[in-house]
Motif scaffolding. Structure first.
Motif, short mmCIF file in Angstrom:
data_model
loop_
_atom_site.label_atom_id
_atom_site.label_comp_id
_atom_site.label_asym_id
_atom_site.label_seq_id
_atom_site.Cartn_x
_atom_site.Cartn_y
_atom_site.Cartn_z
N ARG A 71 21.67 -25.92 -75.88
CA ARG A 71 21.93 -24.63 -75.25
C ARG A 71 21.63 -24.71 -73.76
NH1 ARG A 71 20.94 -19.10 -78.27
NH2 ARG A 71 21.20 -17.56 -76.60
N ARG B 203 20.95 -22.61 -70.51
CA ARG B 203 20.53 -21.26 -70.14
C ARG B 203 21.25 -20.80 -68.86
NH1 ARG B 203 17.97 -19.21 -74.61
NH2 ARG B 203 16.65 -20.85 -75.52
N ASP C 194 24.16 -17.60 -71.69
CA ASP C 194 23.94 -18.98 -72.11
C ASP C 194 25.21 -19.59 -72.70
OD1 ASP C 194 21.35 -18.42 -71.42
OD2 ASP C 194 20.55 -18.52 -73.46
#
Length: 199
Positions: free
Chosen positions: A173, A175, A184
């Protein structure tokens, strides 16, 4: 970018409604087929002559986060880039065809990166997004890429479903990847087997 449909890109994109034929998932049985895009959709390589139509569609999809005309021109002409468009018949009483969607790929010599996929709002849900992604995957295989990578908004449920069907897996992921919304992104990857038949 941020809006109805387009996968990841350096500026941040979001994807369109899935549809079209469904490839097999690696290590598992083929996913059930989906309704394909209408027969009148025609794919073709995009060139600088398409810039004005591309800019209009980009702005309608992504608003303040849209790539500028200069950025799109650089993408169309850049080394290792390949852009494809989806044309459909123009509205009634208007001759010719119009650009309904577009997608771009960047190949660095090892992996291919999906730069963007965008489908006009009026054309979403007809399988054009899947048709464009399939074209990018085929191009990546032609280039002998090891894998295809992309970023996608974590809240883009239709796009995530499409990528899952194409066998992409989530790596991590990122951000605040999509700006100015500060949303995100998932980084996703699809390994390519040189012996694998195109979907």
């Amino acid at each position: 970018m941020s809006a109805p449909w387009a996968p990841g890109s350096p500026a941040g994109s979001t994807p369109a409604s899935p549809g079209g034929s469904t490839p097999a998932s690696p290590g598992g049985p083929p996913a059930p087929p989906l309704a394909g895009p209408p027969a009148e959709v025609a794919l073709r390589p995009l060139a600088l002559a398409d810039l004005s139509a591309l800019v209009r569609l980009e702005r309608s999809l992504f608003g303040p986060a849209a790539w500028s005309a200069a950025m799109l021109a650089e993408e169309l002409a850049g080394p290792g880039r390949w852009y494809v468009g989806a044309d459909v018949p123009a509205p009634a009483q208007t001759p010719g065809r119009v650009l309904a969607g577009y997608a771009g790929l960047w190949f660095d010599g090892d992996d291919a990166q999906v730069m963007t996929i965008g489908v006009a709002q009026a054309q979403q849900g007809r399988g054009i997004g899947a048709l464009l992604l399939d074209a990018l995957m085929r191009r990546a295989r032609e280039l002998a890429a090891d894998a295809v990578l992309l970023e996608v908004r974590v809240d883009n449920v239709p796009a995530l479903a499409l990528y899952d069907r194409f066998g992409f897996v989530r790596l991590g992921r990122r951000r605040g990847y999509y700006q100015p919304e500060n949303v995100d992104a998932w980084t996703m990857r699809r390994a390519l087997d040189s012996e694998e038949a195109p979907p």
